[in-house]
Every structure is written in structure tokens, then in C-alpha cells.
Design a protein around this motif. Structure first.
Motif, PDB file in Angstrom:
ATOM      1  N   TRP A  50      -5.009 -12.244  -8.610  1.00  0.00           N
ATOM      2  CA  TRP A  50      -5.174 -12.225  -7.159  1.00  0.00           C
ATOM      3  C   TRP A  50      -6.293 -13.295  -6.668  1.00  0.00           C
ATOM      4  O   TRP A  50      -7.094 -13.756  -7.393  1.00  0.00           O
ATOM      5  N   PRO A  54      -7.075  -8.378  -3.212  1.00  0.00           N
ATOM      6  CA  PRO A  54      -5.920  -7.807  -3.964  1.00  0.00           C
ATOM      7  C   PRO A  54      -4.893  -7.212  -3.019  1.00  0.00           C
ATOM      8  O   PRO A  54      -3.738  -6.750  -3.243  1.00  0.00           O
ATOM      9  N   TRP A  57      -3.455 -11.252  -0.849  1.00  0.00           N
ATOM     10  CA  TRP A  57      -3.347 -12.352  -1.647  1.00  0.00           C
ATOM     11  C   TRP A  57      -3.094 -12.135  -3.288  1.00  0.00           C
ATOM     12  O   TRP A  57      -3.912 -12.471  -3.970  1.00  0.00           O
ATOM     13  N   ARG A  58      -2.120 -11.283  -3.355  1.00  0.00           N
ATOM     14  CA  ARG A  58      -1.787 -10.831  -4.720  1.00  0.00           C
ATOM     15  C   ARG A  58      -0.970 -11.856  -5.177  1.00  0.00           C
ATOM     16  O   ARG A  58       0.407 -11.754  -4.697  1.00  0.00           O
ATOM     17  N   MET A 161       2.124 -11.369  -2.198  1.00  0.00           N
ATOM     18  CA  MET A 161       1.003 -11.603  -1.755  1.00  0.00           C
ATOM     19  C   MET A 161       0.463 -10.230  -0.918  1.00  0.00           C
ATOM     20  O   MET A 161      -0.460  -9.790  -1.266  1.00  0.00           O
ATOM     21  N   TYR A 163       0.471  -6.724  -0.235  1.00  0.00           N
ATOM     22  CA  TYR A 163       0.890  -5.493  -1.289  1.00  0.00           C
ATOM     23  C   TYR A 163       1.404  -4.398  -0.473  1.00  0.00           C
ATOM     24  O   TYR A 163       2.479  -3.945  -0.827  1.00  0.00           O
TER      25      TYR A 163
END
Ligand code: NOJ
Length: 792
Positions: A50, A54, A57-58, A161, A163
């Protein structure tokens, strides 16, 4: 190198833990990170990548609660192009296991070694300190006598991205992404751009490329993996990559490189999985990474970074297990906690944000490794404080989410310890004049922020003259105490007892005698109440409930004694000397076990009432009579302060993960032998000794403080460095190097038993144990003699 079990061994020179089996009872994780770009990676290659957050922008997918436990990950596969046989360098996930395999976690990297069917492969994954990219560096060698054609595949499954949106709305959101091969830079590039996404302008694109021309690629997960298959047996390994791109759907990055290897020949392939602002930016970054020597330079920089950080405190100790933790794994875990708070691990899905109290404590242990980063984090935290002193319990500094406004009795008090510790380390009280905004508008100096913290507590005192518990104190499970707004916390009173003198010390130096006096008076009043109604006869009580019921008394059916008010009666100095000792004796008698100290005893099942027991946790678990490792650290400190080294050492030693794992047995302990856990299941559980929530826990910070500042006794104070060790009686001594305010101290401790300390500094006898800071001094040789007074 010492091999302890069939599962792992430590190489303390290389600062590595090496895995000999790919299937420990839980995934044993590492974190690779440069502070921006992060990877969580298991011993078998499972994990996720990431960027900054997290939550939004995972970059790659990781299936929490999956079976097997750590799928998927950034996998490397090898295929014999002639026979079709294929296996994974990571040990998992292919069913065909390499003939020989091992992996190792080091500081900021994980490596894998395997040998199979005449092919040896070695892969190192790392994140460079100054580039937002996961580098996977692989060498493949033909160890046989005939030429071989080998296909190497690198594979990741991309995540959506954001979550929470992925979990809720993937059916729509997944059609708003593109994963394509860009011929200009021979790279897969993943672009996510969904309607109403958070921070679209800061959302990165993801590139995945190699340092040599690709033989093939796939961007469509379903094409590479194939129907009713998984990353264990991708179709792409059988038929090769198909060159799929995908505009909407489930994206992946699969890269194929074909290696023709003469007998004895070795070739290197490097994969780069990184972030960029655009395809052009990705091409620029890739050109830099592909330049000759670039990866070597990044690798060297990573080594230097950790060498520099760890140089601050290194110890030669008679006990190798303690030395390994002090010198390597404990500060490493401290740094990872500083970065990730409690947000993402094998146990936490990465959606809980940053805990205020957690981070404030983490900084105290971390600040010696990087005072500037610590100062920035102090700013970030105090920006979560409102004008009346309230601090948000959970915050989201990267994402900017709003959070519930819930008052706890402890959050706002931790920064007093944090800021004082920062000044003690650096000698720079100028931080107090830094201006930080209040969350609800306006701004104030850090000193003003700290004063408002105290005022916040003063305005929330209970009827007995101790602080209201509010939502809870350090112990989250105290949430039932003050539901009607009346329950109080003896522990929070003791927390005030620790931090008020810190603020008073700072206030006195600023000439603010009013604040210094206020702090002293406040502490005195609290001390009186604690000793008046908080003493139970053999220990200190814990809290009062809304209806006036005292918690932590021998009259109770359950939860008679709590650990925290015993340890903090010592840390705060609020207990009378005799009671402090008695309280800690009660801890030894009633709470200690061979695997650590229980948080409370007896466990709660139906107390105070069957309808509303104090804790919902099952007996022996979590907050209900588990071995709460974070709270055990304060017992180590308390025993040192009482000058009782045997007990301090017992409490420290039994929780060294590698020791606890051996005591409990690996199948029972399950967690990593190199990272502290938040808690271990207690003796009330049939799984006594099971390590729960490893890696991201306050145990790391406080255990580091306990061993370095109290057992080894090297303690920064405002005027200099205190050297007051409390060594185990059977240690002949120890040698420590400590870089403090630019001066490298070499501290030789000679132990004759006991805790009386005599110091010489550069050959001169010193009165007392505080070495005054001398600006400009580059080195300082200290000899500390314990137990007898040596005429100098
Ligand atoms: C874990 C939480 O992260 C921490 O904030 C808390 O202090 C401890 N549990 C004890 O309840």
C-alpha cells in the motif's frame, strides 16, 4: 547462527531471522517500508502493498481471514519451459515444493532461497529509503550440466485502492479501473479513478515492470489465473502469459521473463512495483531504476539507514536473547509501530486509523532513532487536540476522515510524557514554542497544548477526588465503569502522577511558577486520595463504578486485583514506599505466571452482575486475565525503580518472544519469535500462551524503554544522561554504546550485585548518577559499578 527449532534460526550478525519451514502456525510477518510506500510480507511471500494509507491507497489485494492464511502476495514463480514443471521461489503457494527452501526477514527486506530440479533461485524484496517502489531482485542459476530454458513470473493481484468501497461496492467500482501494458516503458500500469473517490488528485498510478524486456504479461486476473483456479495453480504458468489488458474488472500484474541458462550460468531479473503520478512519470522512474548500479545504490542505502538508526543504542550483554531484542528486533518493531500505529497487520485489516494514546506512547521509544520525524509526529498528534484540551481518540491524518468525539480519561495526558521525553533526548526545549493548530480552530504553542491537557482532566474529576473514567482509560475494557458519568479511575490519577511532574519541570524552566505549583498541588491531592481510599490492604484498587462499587478489592468475587494500579503506584511514586513494595509483591503472588503477568485476577465471568459483567472477553483472553504484555512492561520498570533486579529480569525475560514461544511451545504460542505481542492467552484459557496481536502493539515501545532505560538504566533526562542500571544479579556486567545529543557514550557496567551505582566519567568520579550534558563533547567513557562502592 543458532537453530532453535525446525522452524527458524537467528543470525544476529546479519540481523536476520531465517525460516526453515514455510508453514509456521501463523504467518510470520515483516514490514518493508520507507515511510510512504509499504509492504507487509510473510515468510512465505503472502502479504500486501500500500501507499501511505491502507484505507484509500491499497495497491495489492490481501484477503483477510483467508485460508490459507496469507494469500495472495507478490509471488515469484519459476517454470521449466521444457517440462512445464513449476514452483514458487516463496515456498508458497504452488503445491510443488522446492527440494530446498528457506526465507529470511531482515531490517526492511525479506529474502527467499530455493533450489529445485537443478535451478537455484535467490530473491530479495525491499523498499528503498528514497523511492516508492517494491524492488524484487532475483537471481536464477542453472546448477546442472545441461542448458535450461526457465520462465520467471512475477505476480500481484491489484486491489481497488479504497478498501471500504472495495468491500461494499466492488461490483461498480471495479469497472472504473484500467490495467494495461504500456509499450513505451514496457510496463504494466494500473490506473484507478473512481467516481467520488477520496483525494483523486493524490491517488497514484501503479507500475509493474522488469529491468529487461518482457516475454509476456497479463493484466486480467481471470486470464492469468483461469477459472476455478487460484494463485496456487495459475493457468498462465501452464500456457504462458496471454498479453491481456483490462478496462474494468479484476486487475492483476503478471510479468513473464524467459531465461536461457547455460550450465552454471546465473542471470538476474529485477521487478519494480511502484507508484507514479502518470505513465510518463512511471517511465521516468523506471528509467532511473533500470540505470546501471541504481538498485545496488538503493540496497546500500537501506543498510546504511538501519545501521544509522541502530547506532543510537547497542549493547553487549551476557544474554544473547536479550541482546538480540535490544540491538535489533525491538527497535525495529518500535519503528514499525511509529509508522503504522495499530492499523494494519495479520490481525488488523487496516481500517482503524491512528490511535492517539498509542502513537503518543510509540513516539517516546522511537524518538531517539529519528528526533525530527518524532517532532513532526508530535505536531500531527497535537493537531488532534481541541481548545479545551480534548484529544480525538482515533485520528486519520492521511485520509482526513472525521471521527467520533468520545472523551477518554487518558489520551490527552500522554503528550506530556511524549514532549518531555523529546526534550530530554534532544535537549531542545524550543519545541514547546512550536505553534500547532487546535482541531476546532485557533492555535497554540505546544506548551499551551500541554497545559490545556491538564485543565481537561481538572474539569473532569469525580466525586471521590480522582479523575472520571469517562469512556475508558488506558484499558479500553474499562468502558462499563462510567456509563452514567460517575465512575472514576485510580489508574488515571496515577497517570497524572507520572506526567504532572514532567510538566512542572518544564514550567519551572520557563519561569511559569503558577503552572509548576498547580501541577505539584494537583499531584499531592491525588496522592492523598489514592492512599486514603485507593489502598485495599495489600494492593491498590483500580476504579470506582457509577454506583460507587470499588473495583480491585479482595471483597470482590472476581477482578480482585489489577496489574496497572500496582505498577503505576511505583512509576508515579504515589504509593507510599512500603505499599509500593507490597503492591508489587501482590503482583508476584497473584498475577505472575511462567508466561508473564496477568492483567487482572480472578478472571471475570459474571461480576459485578451476570447481566452486565465487567468484561465481554472470555476468561483468560484479551483484557480479561490475559497476559497483557504491554502492561507487563510497567512491572519491569516498577521492579527496577524498587531496586529489585531479580524480579525485573524475570518479567522482562519471560516475555522475550523467542523465550515465551519456547515456554509455551510453538504450536501453542504461534506468533513470531522476533516481534512482541499485545497479549498472550492467560492460564484461564485452554490455549494458555497463545500470542495475540503481534507486531503492532504498545508492548514494543514500552519493552524497549523498560530494558534500555531501566534494566540497563541509560535514561535521558532534561539535564543529561542518567546511568542507573538494575542488572540481573548473575550478570557480570554489560557494555553499552549510546549516542546522546551528538556524544557517543561508552558505558561499561561492572556488576557486583545490587542496585547501588557508582560512576566514573572519563576516569573521574561522579557524584550521583546523572551525567550532565556537555555541549560539544564527542565521546564519553563511563564506568558504572553496581553493588559496591569502589574508591577511585
Ligand atoms: C490495545 C489498544 O490499542 C490500546 O490503545 C489500549 O491501551 C490497550 N489495548 C489496552 O486496552
Amino acid at each position: 547462527m543458532t537453530q532453535f527449532t525446525e522452524y527458524y534460526s537467528f543470525d544476529d550478525v546479519a540481523r536476520e531471522v531465517r525460516f526453515l519451514r514455510s508453514d509456521p502456525p501463523t504467518p510470520w510477518m515483516n514490514y518493508l517500508s520507507n515511510g510512504n510506500f509499504h509492504v507487509m510480507l510473510s515468510q512465505a511471500g503472502g502479504g500486501m502493498v500500500w501507499y501511505k494509507s491502507p484505507q484509500i491507497w491499497r495497491l495489492t489485494r490481501y484477503r483477510f481471514y483467508n485460508l490459507p492464511m496469507d494469500r495472495p502476495g507478490p509471488y515469484l514463480y519459476l517454470r521449466d519451459a521444457e517440462t512445464g514443471a513449476h514452483w514458487s521461489v516463496n515456498g508458497e503457494p504452488c503445491p510443488e515444493r522446492p527440494d530446498a527452501w528457506s526465507s529470511a526477514h531482515g531490517l526492511g527486506y525479506t529474502r527467499f532461497d530455493c533450489a529445485h530440479q537443478g535451478i537455484a533461485a535467490h530473491a530479495t524484496y525491499f523498499v528503498p529509503p528514497t523511492a516508492d517502489v517494491l524492488v524484487w531482485r532475483i537471481t536464477v542459476r542453472n546448477t546442472g550440466t545441461r542448458a535450461r530454458k526457465i520462465d520467471l513470473f512475477g505476480y500481484v493481484e491489484f486491489s481497488l485502492m479504497e478498501y471500504l468501497r472495495e468491500v461494499q461496492w466492488q461490483c461498480y467500482v471495479k469497472h472504473q479501473l484500467a490495467v494495461r501494458h504500456h509499450a513505451a516503458c514496457d510496463s504494466i500500469i494500473y490506473r484507478y479513478g473512481a467516481d467520488n473517490q477520496l483525494k483523486p488528485e493524490e491517488t497514484p498510478q501503479v507500475y509493474f515492470a522488469a529491468n529487461r524486456p518482457l516475454t509476456g504479461w497479463d493484466c486480467n486476473r481471470d486470464v492469468f489465473i483461469g477459472p476455478y483456479r487460484s494463485e496456487e495453480n495459475p493457468l498462465g504458468l501452464e500456457r504462458g502469459c496471454q498479453g491481456s489488458n483490462i478496462l474494468g474488472g479484476d486487475g492483476c500484474g503478471a510479468l513473464q521473463c524467459t531465461l536461457d541458462l547455460a550450465p552454471g550460468e546465473e542471470q538476474e531479473v529485477i521487478f519494480f512495483l511502484g507508484t507514479a503520478a502518470s505513465p510518463d512519470d512511471a517511465a521516468t522512474r523506471l528509467a532511473a531504476l533500470r540505470a546501471p548500479g541504481a538498485v545496488d545504490a538503493h540496497w546500500a542505502a537501506l543498510g546504511e539507514l538501519w545501521q544509522g538508526r541502530l547506532r543510537t543504542f547497542q549493547a553487549t550483554l551476557p544474554d544473547a536473547d536479550a541482546a538480540r531484542m535490544v540491538n535489533t528486533w525491538n527497535p525495529y518493531q518500535v519503528e514499525r509501530n511509529f509508522l503504522f500505529s495499530r492499523s494494519i497487520s495479520y490481525y488488523a485489516t487496516g481500517f482503524r486509523g491512528v490511535g492517539f494514546r498509542d502513537t503518543a506512547q510509540d513516539i517516546v521509544a522511537y524518538l531517539q532513532l529519528d528526533p525530527l520525524a518524532a517532532r513532526a509526529k508530535i505536531h500531527e498528534l497535537l493537531a488532534q487536540q481541541e481548545q479545551n484540551g480534548f484529544c480525538y481518540h482515533t485520528c486519520y491524518p492521511v485520509e482526513g476522515f472525521t471521527t467520533e468525539k468520545k472523551e477518554y480519561s487518558d489520551d490527552h495526558l500522554w503528550p506530556l510524557l511524549t514532549v518531555w521525553s523529546w526534550i530530554a533526548e534532544t535537549g531542545d526545549a524550543g519545541i514547546l514554542d512550536d505553534v500547532v493548530p487546535y482541531f476546532d480552530g485557533g492555535e497554540g504553542t505546544i506548551y499551551e497544548h500541554l497545559c490545556r491537557s491538564v485543565a481537561f482532566s481538572q474539569a473532569r474529576m469525580g466525586e471521590h477526588g480522582i479523575p472520571l473514567m469517562l469512556a475508558a482509560d488506558w484499558n479500553d475494557a474499562m468502558s462499563r465503569v462510567c456509563r452514567e458519568g460517575k465512575g472514576e479511575s485510580f489508574w488515571t490519577a496515577m497517570q497524572l502522577g507520572v506526567v504532572l511532574p514532567k510538566l512542572a519541570e518544564l514550567a519551572t524552566r520557563r519561569g511559569d511558577t503558577a503552572t509548576a505549583t498547580l501541577c505539584a498541588d494537583y499531584k499531592r491531592e491525588l496522592t492523598d486520595v489514592i492512599n486514603d481510599i485507593g489502598w485495599d490492604g495489600a494492593w491498590y484498587r483500580r476504579a470506582t463504578m457509577d454506583d460507587g462499587l470499588m473495583l480491585g478489592t479482595k471483597e470482590a468475587r472476581q477482578a480482585q486485583i489489577f496489574l496497572n494500579t500496582q505498577t503505576w503506584s511505583v512509576l508515579s511514586g504515589m504509593g507510599t514506599p512500603e505499599r509500593q513494595r507490597q503492591a508489587m509483591d501482590s503482583v508476584a503472588e497473584l498475577l505472575d505466571t511462567p508466561l508473564g503477568i496477568k492483567k487482572v485476577h480472578p478472571a471475570v465471568t459474571d461480576y459485578p452482575t451476570p447481566e452486565a459483567p465487567l468484561f465481554a472477553y472470555n476468561p483468560g483472553l484479551g483484557e480479561n486475565a490475559a497476559i497483557f504484555c504491554h502492561a507487563n512492561t510497567w512491572a519491569v520498570i516498577a521492579e527496577c525503580l524498587l531496586g529489585r533486579p531479580e524480579r525485573a529480569w524475570k518479567y522482562y525475560h519471560q516475555l522475550i518472544p523467542h523465550i515465551a514461544l519456547q515456554t509455551a511451545g510453538i504450536e501453542q504460542y504461534m506468533g513470531e519469535p522476533y516481534a512482541y505481542a499485545s497479549n498472550l492467552f492467560g492460564p484461564d484459557s485452554d490455549r494458555f500462551g497463545l500470542a495475540n496481536v503481534t507486531w503492532l502493539t504498545g508492548t514494543a515501545a514500552w519493552m524497549y524503554l523498560a530494558i534500555t532505560q531501566y534494566v540497563l538504566g541509560i535514561r535521558p533526562e532534561l539535564d543529561g544522561l542518567r546511568v542507573a542500571p538494575c542488572l540481573p544479579p548473575d550478570w557480570p556486567g554489560a557494555t553499552i554504546t549510546r549516542v546522546f545529543r551528538g556524544c557517543e557514550y561508552t558505558i561499561d557496567i561492572v556488576n557486583h550485585g545490587g542496585s547501588a551505582v557508582t560512576l566514573t566519567v572519563d576516569g573521574e568520579a561522579l557524584d550521583g548518577t546523572l551525567i550532565p550534558h556537555q555541549p560539544g563533547r564527542a565521546t564519553c567513557a563511563v564506568r558504572a559499578t553496581l553493588g559496591v562502592t569502589i574508591p577511585v
